[in-house]
Each structure stands twice: as structure tokens, then as C-alpha cells.
Design a protein around this motif. Structure first.
Motif, PDB file in Angstrom:
ATOM      1  N   GLU A 156     -21.737  25.791 -16.639  1.00  0.00           N
ATOM      2  CA  GLU A 156     -22.445  25.307 -15.459  1.00  0.00           C
ATOM      3  C   GLU A 156     -21.971  23.904 -15.082  1.00  0.00           C
ATOM      4  O   GLU A 156     -21.854  23.583 -13.893  1.00  0.00           O
ATOM      5  N   ILE A 157     -21.688  23.064 -16.056  1.00  0.00           N
ATOM      6  CA  ILE A 157     -21.118  21.749 -15.752  1.00  0.00           C
ATOM      7  C   ILE A 157     -19.786  21.922 -15.019  1.00  0.00           C
ATOM      8  O   ILE A 157     -19.528  21.272 -14.002  1.00  0.00           O
ATOM      9  N   GLY A 158     -18.941  22.809 -15.531  1.00  0.00           N
ATOM     10  CA  GLY A 158     -17.667  23.054 -14.867  1.00  0.00           C
ATOM     11  C   GLY A 158     -17.838  23.645 -13.478  1.00  0.00           C
ATOM     12  O   GLY A 158     -17.127  23.272 -12.535  1.00  0.00           O
ATOM     13  N   PHE A 159     -18.794  24.545 -13.324  1.00  0.00           N
ATOM     14  CA  PHE A 159     -19.072  25.181 -12.026  1.00  0.00           C
ATOM     15  C   PHE A 159     -19.510  24.141 -10.997  1.00  0.00           C
ATOM     16  O   PHE A 159     -19.043  24.134  -9.851  1.00  0.00           O
ATOM     17  N   LEU A 160     -20.414  23.244 -11.407  1.00  0.00           N
ATOM     18  CA  LEU A 160     -20.909  22.225 -10.484  1.00  0.00           C
ATOM     19  C   LEU A 160     -19.842  21.174 -10.205  1.00  0.00           C
ATOM     20  O   LEU A 160     -19.738  20.678  -9.067  1.00  0.00           O
ATOM     21  N   ALA A 161     -19.049  20.829 -11.212  1.00  0.00           N
ATOM     22  CA  ALA A 161     -17.955  19.891 -10.979  1.00  0.00           C
ATOM     23  C   ALA A 161     -16.982  20.460  -9.955  1.00  0.00           C
ATOM     24  O   ALA A 161     -16.507  19.747  -9.059  1.00  0.00           O
ATOM     25  N   ASP A 162     -16.698  21.757 -10.056  1.00  0.00           N
ATOM     26  CA  ASP A 162     -15.836  22.406  -9.063  1.00  0.00           C
ATOM     27  C   ASP A 162     -16.458  22.357  -7.677  1.00  0.00           C
ATOM     28  O   ASP A 162     -15.764  22.168  -6.667  1.00  0.00           O
ATOM     29  N   ASP A 201     -27.859  15.874 -20.269  1.00  0.00           N
ATOM     30  CA  ASP A 201     -28.061  14.849 -19.247  1.00  0.00           C
ATOM     31  C   ASP A 201     -27.052  14.973 -18.115  1.00  0.00           C
ATOM     32  O   ASP A 201     -27.385  14.761 -16.940  1.00  0.00           O
ATOM     33  N   LEU A 202     -25.813  15.310 -18.458  1.00  0.00           N
ATOM     34  CA  LEU A 202     -24.801  15.506 -17.421  1.00  0.00           C
ATOM     35  C   LEU A 202     -25.144  16.709 -16.542  1.00  0.00           C
ATOM     36  O   LEU A 202     -25.059  16.648 -15.313  1.00  0.00           O
ATOM     37  N   LEU A 203     -25.567  17.791 -17.169  1.00  0.00           N
ATOM     38  CA  LEU A 203     -25.955  18.971 -16.408  1.00  0.00           C
ATOM     39  C   LEU A 203     -27.164  18.669 -15.531  1.00  0.00           C
ATOM     40  O   LEU A 203     -27.212  19.069 -14.358  1.00  0.00           O
ATOM     41  N   GLY A 204     -28.129  17.940 -16.084  1.00  0.00           N
ATOM     42  CA  GLY A 204     -29.304  17.585 -15.296  1.00  0.00           C
ATOM     43  C   GLY A 204     -28.953  16.782 -14.064  1.00  0.00           C
ATOM     44  O   GLY A 204     -29.512  17.006 -12.979  1.00  0.00           O
ATOM     45  N   TRP A 205     -28.035  15.834 -14.216  1.00  0.00           N
ATOM     46  CA  TRP A 205     -27.603  15.025 -13.058  1.00  0.00           C
ATOM     47  C   TRP A 205     -26.867  15.878 -12.036  1.00  0.00           C
ATOM     48  O   TRP A 205     -27.191  15.841 -10.832  1.00  0.00           O
ATOM     49  N   LEU A 206     -25.919  16.687 -12.483  1.00  0.00           N
ATOM     50  CA  LEU A 206     -25.133  17.504 -11.562  1.00  0.00           C
ATOM     51  C   LEU A 206     -25.996  18.533 -10.834  1.00  0.00           C
ATOM     52  O   LEU A 206     -25.754  18.839  -9.660  1.00  0.00           O
ATOM     53  N   ALA A 207     -27.013  19.053 -11.531  1.00  0.00           N
ATOM     54  CA  ALA A 207     -27.866  20.103 -10.955  1.00  0.00           C
ATOM     55  C   ALA A 207     -29.089  19.549 -10.242  1.00  0.00           C
ATOM     56  O   ALA A 207     -29.927  20.316  -9.774  1.00  0.00           O
ATOM     57  N   GLY A 208     -29.212  18.225 -10.162  1.00  0.00           N
ATOM     58  CA  GLY A 208     -30.354  17.620  -9.483  1.00  0.00           C
ATOM     59  C   GLY A 208     -31.648  17.746 -10.237  1.00  0.00           C
ATOM     60  O   GLY A 208     -32.735  17.660  -9.664  1.00  0.00           O
ATOM     61  N   LEU A 225     -25.362  12.530  -5.549  1.00  0.00           N
ATOM     62  CA  LEU A 225     -24.715  13.801  -5.251  1.00  0.00           C
ATOM     63  C   LEU A 225     -25.407  14.507  -4.097  1.00  0.00           C
ATOM     64  O   LEU A 225     -26.641  14.453  -3.977  1.00  0.00           O
ATOM     65  N   PRO A 226     -24.647  15.210  -3.246  1.00  0.00           N
ATOM     66  CA  PRO A 226     -25.255  15.977  -2.154  1.00  0.00           C
ATOM     67  C   PRO A 226     -26.155  17.071  -2.719  1.00  0.00           C
ATOM     68  O   PRO A 226     -25.930  17.551  -3.838  1.00  0.00           O
ATOM     69  N   PRO A 227     -27.165  17.483  -1.974  1.00  0.00           N
ATOM     70  CA  PRO A 227     -28.037  18.566  -2.455  1.00  0.00           C
ATOM     71  C   PRO A 227     -27.255  19.860  -2.615  1.00  0.00           C
ATOM     72  O   PRO A 227     -26.294  20.128  -1.879  1.00  0.00           O
TER      73      PRO A 227
END
Length: 228
Positions: A156-162, A201-208, A225-227
């Protein structure tokens, strides 16, 4: 290479964890606020059931939702139902999704999701896995980002980073996990900001889902980060 069969099995396991946890609630809990602004736990449960049906539509070549208004109306209609009705709906809609996923199909085909977004059919099970895991956390009933399966959290981190890669409103960011993995995101070019921390924490930030206060930032402030 995306293994849709593996992801379908992971969705089944995540759904079972969710159902076991939700079954411990009561009717009053359905009306309590969730962690999503403006949504009760009932809204989250209703959304999860209707999302399963929406992704069946995607796999079977129909529009994901009739319309944005219809999606919202269905969630509002179903949110206040008794817990037992929510549980039955979650089980039944999950079974329909698994049945659709088990049907012979060309998993390399392109499908259309909400808002004109397109993706490979093979990634639809992972998208459902995202819905089940993150909304389980959103219920605020004892399942946290730290409890997510390691494989899921990493993907999921990779998915959101993409998703944010190349976005003009996000500076060139280098994500550094506590296991030394590095993932770029944001605008192309030299790294402007490095964001480091634990996977949760990284996933939480990326996923809002978290404000990033548990992260270490070098090179500037933590990017907004944009919504999703």
C-alpha cells in the motif's frame, strides 16, 4: 507481476478479521462516530458492503456506481441499520465479490473504476483489500495501522507513492522506511524533502490517516498531500 488469486485469498482473510471484530459490537456502536469525518461506524460498514458490489460491477464490465449521488444515497440509507443486518450484508457482498473473482476471466484486461480511473483487472482484488483493511482501522475498534499485515502495508505504501509520483503539487520526496527501504514520490527531479519513519506512520501519512507527527522530515516541512 500481480497475483490476483493471492490477493483474493488475502481479501477473504481480511474480511473474516473484520467480521469477527464487528460481531463484537452492538447496535449502539453502529451510530457512534468513526474516524472518518461525518461518518458513523454504520456509514463505514455500509460503504464496505456497497463497495464490494461496486467492484463486482467493475469485474463484470458494468459501471462501478450508477452515479456519485446514488453511491452516497445508498450509504446514507444503509448506515443506520441494526448490526445484524450490516453483518449479513457484509458477508453476502463479500461472497459475491469472491464469486466474481473466481469466474474465468482475462485478468490482463483494462477495467474502469470510479471517476474514469482505469486499471488492470488483476489489481481489483488488491484495491478491495485496501478498502477492507483501511476501513477496519477507520472503525476505531482496536485494529490499528500497526496491526496491518506486513505485505499489505508495504504494497500500500508503494501503491500510494505511485499515485502521488509526478503530481505537480507534491515536491520530490524520498520516503525512507525504518527497514532502510527507499521509495521516491512527488515531482520528478532532485529530492527536495526526505520523509522517514516507521511503516505504520508512513502509511498513515500517505493514506490521510495520520498527521505525520511521528515522522522525521529533512529538507523542509512535511508535504501536504492531495486528497485520495
Amino acid at each position: 507481476m500481480i497475483d490476483h488469486a493471492h490477493d483474493l485469498a488475502s481479501v477473504r482473510d481480511a474480511t473474516e478479521r473484520l467480521l469477527i471484530a464487528v460481531a463484537k459490537l452492538d447496535d449502539a456502536a453502529v451510530t457512534e462516530p468513526s474516524r472518518l469525518p461525518g461518518w458513523t461506524s454504520g456509514h463505514v460498514l455500509a460503504h464496505l458492503a456497497r463497495n464490494a458490489d461496486a467492484l463486482v460491477n467493475v469485474l463484470e464490465g458494468r459501471p462501478m456506481y450508477v452515479s456519485a449521488d446514488a453511491r452516497d444515497t445508498d450509504i446514507e440509507r444503509d448506515a443506520p441499520r441494526p448490526l445484524a443486518v450490516h453483518l449479513a450484508d457484509l458477508r453476502d457482498s463479500a461472497a459475491r465479490f469472491q464469486e466474481a473473482g473466481a469466474a474465468p476471466a482475462d485478468w490482463s484486461r483494462t477495467v474502469e473504476l470510479r471517476g474514469g480511473v482505469t486499471d488492470s483487472a488483476s489489481r481489483v482484488p488488491f484495491r478491495r483489500w485496501i478498502e477492507v483493511e483501511l476501513h477496519h482501522v477507520d472503525l476505531g475498534i482496536g485494529y490499528e495501522l500497526e496491526d496491518l499485515p506486513e505485505e499489505f502495508a508495504q504494497r500500500e505504501i508503494g501503491f500510494l507513492a505511485d499515485r502521488f509520483r509526478g503530481h505537480p503539487d507534491v515536491p520530490a520526496v524520498l520516503i525512507e522506511q525504518d527497514d532502510r527501504r527507499r521509495i521516491p514520490t512527488g515531482r520528478e527531479g532532485a529530492v527536495e524533502v526526505t520523509v522517514a519513519g516507521r511503516r505504520a506512520d508512513l502509511l498513515g501519512w500517505l493514506a490521510g490517516r495520520r498527521d505525520g507527527s511521528g515522522l522525521t522530515v529533512d529538507g523542509g516541512p512535511l508535504p501536504a498531500l492531495p486528497p485520495l
